[in-house]
Design an enzyme around this catalytic site. Structure first.
Site, mmCIF file in Angstrom:
data_model
loop_
_atom_site.group_PDB
_atom_site.id
_atom_site.type_symbol
_atom_site.label_atom_id
_atom_site.label_comp_id
_atom_site.label_asym_id
_atom_site.label_seq_id
_atom_site.Cartn_x
_atom_site.Cartn_y
_atom_site.Cartn_z
ATOM 1 N N ALA A 86 56.015 5.214 20.499
ATOM 2 C CA ALA A 86 57.020 6.155 19.986
ATOM 3 C C ALA A 86 57.053 7.385 20.874
ATOM 4 C CB ALA A 86 56.671 6.571 18.561
ATOM 5 N N LYS A 87 58.018 8.213 20.691
ATOM 6 C CA LYS A 87 58.065 9.511 21.366
ATOM 7 C C LYS A 87 58.953 10.431 20.555
ATOM 8 C CE LYS A 87 56.338 11.271 25.163
ATOM 9 N NZ LYS A 87 55.053 10.892 25.791
#
Ligand code: NAD
Length: 424
Positions: free
Chosen positions: A113-114
């Protein structure tokens, strides 16, 4: 005003396309089915939020925030939060996918994720940044979770912001939840060994690669671009293992000494000089471009993306490149590097020491226990070495460069797990 010649255009690439071009090659060699290709190509979830924040002057500013969860196939998603004026959805999507491959390469049970907020923290007060971080956390409280999605610091955020995130999330849940975020200050559940973890992983990868290339570390020379967290730790640890670090650099320029830079002196100088090497003596000043083309055995780009490009790749003389930074080599430069027979330990492998120790932080938080620095280092060194060997074996078996091999190892692991878990 005098006319200023614009800097030559680099292969500035759309980060998502750069990542996808490598993903595509690896998927083809693996013979990945179209259905699974499509699953892995698209992020699982993209959240965009508006964050109204009261500024110090009483006005209300609305910031845009993102969290992209690329995959949760291997486990809860993991990835940093970036506070930067250039943050946009495309970039966050690419970085989220990168995290999926990075975690899979080092075999830790996380997806990718980011997150990010389009803002300029350099122009904001500590109070404004705190309110923004708390607003972001509150809005994302149902996205985050120790078993769902675990953020960490990235550009423009650090332990201070992670402390606010952990506190805000804990208030929301009504219980202290250390394991919701990593990269916290040491006193509130951070891990020993985290600060040096990425540079240490770069060193371990470089030593493993030199063994394969039969380069004697005691006779080897090295140049490191970037003298921040990753570059200075990599330089220090490589020097401790016998290498002559002939050049280091930062935004102020590059510093060369054929007999070797005194790394401890350079670190002390930087720390006493507001984080900059400007004015460092005991070395000749050269440009950052010159550093990249020095005739050294090992080159460590540990500053920023797109520094080895189609315009300078023909002049690169290093036998080995270990990518401390994310995306330092443009995909257009890959072919020339391969033709020249230079071994590249790619970013998703070489700089994964950081996420590995973040994983250890989460494990310690869940155990309610603290490991010694020695235990953290030994375990992360083992993980990095095993990951290197696995990627190297794949590259030999399929006769592909290490970068493609790393993507193949990652895609193979995620796709096999997906098949076991099954879709709808
Ligand atoms: P940092 O901000 O601590 O240091 C960056 C260094 O690079 C500074 O010395 C800066 O002056 C220099 N720099 C920036 N642009 C430059 C340029 N164009 N030419 C020469 N020097 C330049 O950052 P960091 O944490 O060391 O991260 C460096 C890279 O490693 C980034 O690409 C980051 O995404 C990646 N990375 C960091 C970690 C981590 O744990 N810190 C983990 C994985 C990847």
């Amino acid at each position: 005003m005098a006319y200023i010649e614009p800097a030559p255009l680099k292969d500035k690439e759309n980060p998502f396309e750069a990542m996808m071009s490598r993903f595509h090659v690896a998927a083809q060699i693996l013979g990945l089915e179209d259905e699974i290709y499509n699953v892995l190509k698209n992020p699982a979830r993209q959240v965009i939020v508006s964050l109204p924040v009261t500024m110090d002057d009483g006005s209300i500013r609305v910031f845009e925030g993102y969290r992209v969860i690329h995959s949760t196939i291997l486990g809860p998603s993991k990835g940093g939060i970036r506070f930067d004026p250039h943050v946009n959805l495309d970039e966050v999507k690419a970085l989220a996918a990168w995290m999926t491959w990075k975690c899979a390469v080092v075999d830790i049970p996380y997806g990718g994720a980011k997150g990010g907020v389009t803002c300029n923290p350099r122009e904001m007060s500590a109070g404004e940044i705190e309110r923004l971080m708390r607003a972001y956390t509150q809005t994302m409280a149902d996205v985050f979770g120790p078993d769902k999605d675990i953020p960490a610091p990235d550009m423009g955020t650090g332990p201070r912001e992670m402390a606010w995130l952990m506190d805000q999330y804990s208030r929301y849940k009504g219980m202290t939840t250390h394991a919701v975020v990593t990269g916290k200050p040491l006193v509130m559940g951070g891990s020993l060994g985290r600060t040096e973890a990425t540079g240490r992983g770069v060193m371990v990868s470089a030593m493993a690669a030199m063994e394969k290339l039969k380069i004697n570390p005691y006779k080897a020379t090295c140049a490191v671009q970037g003298f921040g967290n990753v570059g200075s730790w990599a330089a220090r640890l490589l020097h401790e293992r016998g290498l002559i670090v002939q050049a280091v650099s930062d935004l102020s320029g590059a510093y060369f000494n054929a007999q070797g830079i005194d790394i401890e002196k350079a670190i002390q100088y930087r720390d006493a000089n507001k984080g900059s090497l400007e004015g460092f003596t005991g070395a000749e000043k050269i440009s950052n471009d010159d550093l990249l083309t020095l005739p050294v055995d090992l080159l460590v780009p540990a500053a920023t993306e797109d520094v080895i490009t189609s315009s300078n790749v023909v002049s690169i003389k290093a036998r080995l490149i270990v990518e401390g930074a994310n995306g330092p080599t443009s995909s257009k430069a890959d072919n020339v590097i391969n033709e020249k027979g230079i071994m590249v330990v790619p970013d998703i492998l070489a700089n994964a020491g950081g996420v590995t120790v973040s994983y250890f932080e989460w494990v310690q938080n869940r155990l309610g226990y603290k490991w010694t620095a020695d235990r953290v280092n030994r375990r992360s060194d083992r993980i990095m070495k095993d990951a290197f060997n696995n990627v190297y074996k794949t590259s030999q078996e399929y006769k592909v460069p290490m970068r493609i091999a790393a993507y193949m190892v990652a895609i193979d692991k995620v796709s096999k797990t997906y098949k076991y878990r099954g879709g709808y």
